[in-house]
Design a protein around this motif. Sequence first.
Motif, PDB file in Angstrom:
ATOM      1  N   UNK A   1       8.353   7.939  -3.608  1.00 33.83           N
ATOM      2  CA  UNK A   1       8.239   9.201  -4.346  1.00 33.83           C
ATOM      3  C   UNK A   1       8.150  10.410  -3.412  1.00 33.83           C
ATOM      4  N   UNK A   2       8.229  10.142  -2.097  1.00 34.26           N
ATOM      5  CA  UNK A   2       8.165  11.181  -1.060  1.00 34.26           C
ATOM      6  C   UNK A   2       6.812  11.906  -1.023  1.00 34.26           C
ATOM      7  N   UNK A   3       5.789  11.224  -1.507  1.00 32.45           N
ATOM      8  CA  UNK A   3       4.447  11.791  -1.383  1.00 32.45           C
ATOM      9  C   UNK A   3       3.998  11.775   0.074  1.00 32.45           C
ATOM     10  N   UNK A   4       4.437  10.751   0.822  1.00 36.60           N
ATOM     11  CA  UNK A   4       4.108  10.637   2.242  1.00 36.60           C
ATOM     12  C   UNK A   4       5.362  10.232   3.006  1.00 36.60           C
ATOM     13  N   UNK A   5       5.445  10.649   4.249  1.00 30.38           N
ATOM     14  CA  UNK A   5       6.524  10.168   5.107  1.00 30.38           C
ATOM     15  C   UNK A   5       6.209   8.722   5.482  1.00 30.38           C
TER      16      UNK A   5
ATOM     17  N   UNK B   1      -1.848   5.812   7.610  1.00 26.34           N
ATOM     18  CA  UNK B   1      -2.916   5.826   6.612  1.00 26.34           C
ATOM     19  C   UNK B   1      -3.273   4.406   6.188  1.00 26.34           C
ATOM     20  N   UNK B   2      -2.246   3.588   5.920  1.00 26.93           N
ATOM     21  CA  UNK B   2      -2.487   2.226   5.462  1.00 26.93           C
ATOM     22  C   UNK B   2      -3.193   1.398   6.534  1.00 26.93           C
ATOM     23  N   UNK B   3      -2.768   1.552   7.795  1.00 25.86           N
ATOM     24  CA  UNK B   3      -3.394   0.794   8.875  1.00 25.86           C
ATOM     25  C   UNK B   3      -4.869   1.179   9.036  1.00 25.86           C
ATOM     26  N   UNK B   4      -5.161   2.459   8.946  1.00 17.91           N
ATOM     27  CA  UNK B   4      -6.538   2.932   9.089  1.00 17.91           C
ATOM     28  C   UNK B   4      -7.423   2.397   7.965  1.00 17.91           C
TER      29      UNK B   4
ATOM     30  N   UNK C   1      -2.891   5.857  -2.507  1.00 19.78           N
ATOM     31  CA  UNK C   1      -2.347   4.989  -1.457  1.00 19.78           C
ATOM     32  C   UNK C   1      -3.451   4.529  -0.511  1.00 19.78           C
ATOM     33  N   UNK C   2      -4.375   5.444  -0.187  1.00 17.96           N
ATOM     34  CA  UNK C   2      -5.509   5.072   0.658  1.00 17.96           C
ATOM     35  C   UNK C   2      -6.385   4.031  -0.034  1.00 17.96           C
ATOM     36  N   UNK C   3      -6.596   4.200  -1.334  1.00 17.45           N
ATOM     37  CA  UNK C   3      -7.397   3.234  -2.095  1.00 17.45           C
ATOM     38  C   UNK C   3      -6.731   1.861  -2.116  1.00 17.45           C
ATOM     39  N   UNK C   4      -5.401   1.857  -2.248  1.00 21.92           N
ATOM     40  CA  UNK C   4      -4.666   0.596  -2.263  1.00 21.92           C
ATOM     41  C   UNK C   4      -4.755  -0.090  -0.905  1.00 21.92           C
ATOM     42  N   UNK C   5      -4.626   0.667   0.181  1.00 22.45           N
ATOM     43  CA  UNK C   5      -4.719   0.093   1.522  1.00 22.45           C
ATOM     44  C   UNK C   5      -6.119  -0.444   1.798  1.00 22.45           C
ATOM     45  N   UNK C   6      -7.132   0.248   1.297  1.00 23.74           N
ATOM     46  CA  UNK C   6      -8.505  -0.216   1.448  1.00 23.74           C
ATOM     47  C   UNK C   6      -8.683  -1.563   0.748  1.00 23.74           C
ATOM     48  N   UNK C   7      -8.142  -1.683  -0.457  1.00 22.78           N
ATOM     49  CA  UNK C   7      -8.216  -2.943  -1.196  1.00 22.78           C
ATOM     50  C   UNK C   7      -7.470  -4.063  -0.496  1.00 22.78           C
ATOM     51  N   UNK C   8      -6.344  -3.719   0.133  1.00 25.96           N
ATOM     52  CA  UNK C   8      -5.577  -4.723   0.876  1.00 25.96           C
ATOM     53  C   UNK C   8      -6.394  -5.261   2.049  1.00 25.96           C
TER      54      UNK C   8
ATOM     55  N   UNK D   1       0.798  -1.216   0.000  1.00 19.82           N
ATOM     56  CA  UNK D   1       0.000   0.000   0.000  1.00 19.82           C
ATOM     57  C   UNK D   1       0.832   1.267   0.000  1.00 19.82           C
ATOM     58  N   UNK D   2       2.046   1.214   0.546  1.00 20.20           N
ATOM     59  CA  UNK D   2       2.739   2.481   0.800  1.00 20.20           C
ATOM     60  C   UNK D   2       4.105   2.628   0.156  1.00 20.20           C
ATOM     61  N   UNK D   3       4.659   1.551  -0.425  1.00 21.49           N
ATOM     62  CA  UNK D   3       6.023   1.644  -0.961  1.00 21.49           C
ATOM     63  C   UNK D   3       6.144   2.735  -2.020  1.00 21.49           C
ATOM     64  N   UNK D   4       5.167   2.807  -2.911  1.00 17.30           N
ATOM     65  CA  UNK D   4       5.266   3.794  -3.985  1.00 17.30           C
ATOM     66  C   UNK D   4       5.149   5.217  -3.441  1.00 17.30           C
TER      67      UNK D   4
END
Length: 330
Positions: free
Chosen positions: A35-39, A46-49, A179-186, A28-31
């Motif tokens: 790319x430094x979009x998120x720390x 974000x991914x855990x939530x 990234x939030x959409x990817x974490x939701x799918x995960x 969910x978060x590697x990309x």
Amino acid sequence: MELLLVLLVVVIALAFDYTNGFHDAANAIATSVSTRALTPRAALLLAASMNMVGALLGTGVAETIGSGIIDTPAGPSGLIVVLAGLLGAIAWNLITWWKGLPSSSSHALIGGLLGAGIASLSTVHWSVILDKVVIPMVASPLVGFALAYVVMIAVLWAFRNAAPGRTQRRFRLAQTVSAAAMALGHGLQDAQKTMGVIVLALVAGGLHEGTEIPLWVKLAAAGAISLGTYSGGWRIMRTLGRKVIELDPARGFVAESVASSVLYTTAFVFHAPISTTHTITSAIMGVGATKRASAVRWGMARSIGVAWVLTIPAAATVAAVLYLVLSLFL
């Protein structure tokens, strides 16, 4: 004895869910991090939530795992099947995490259940495995790669005259959403698999009937995968974020958007337990190939591919051996 076995299986299932979270946090978060979009810490939070939210959105995948892969015998023997399958999946998760290879926790779990089921002479639903495991296992990476490549080409054409700096800054902001959409799918895919295994154990122990997922099972699985995700998976994150291809924000956004759309489609429409790892990795390769073929580090991609091929048989073998050992003692 039987109740203790049920409790043990539930605890081990949640432990698997936790390893799934930190093993697949990179999905969910590697990309976004690369790319430094998120720390890193903000991305993990974000991914855990979103994992928690996604885990509560559906039960189709859980029902496939809970009743569609194998029919476990009632009583202690069935519980040992589920326990051995979980331990086989956890073992493979830890091995690939240590090596930094983004293998599939989903396929490790399916392989573990399959190996233990065969060793116990349980009924294996091969038609379901073909339709909802093997075909999606092959199709989802191909779809992810091709769709990401096509969408990235369209994005490059649409923004061909835009100022590069401003465009990349906008895509960096947009990556928060992708990234939030990817974490939701995960969460939608992977937490449901653990729910299905717990229900399988409850049925084998005579404590539940049917395939309906109790609310406490949903909450427990969602909480375990969220905690695991928040603990991070830095080894695999480096592999996905840096070693496959150097990503820019636009390519990161497209990869995450395409991968999450594939996850939603397979979960809601087909109830198929596909691999989030396979999907995002192939999407990253697809957007990378739009630079040039040599932009993708195919040697690393080959190592990842080997881990993918080995996952089901390796987890199945470990689980089969564990079943034979555990059945002697339990």
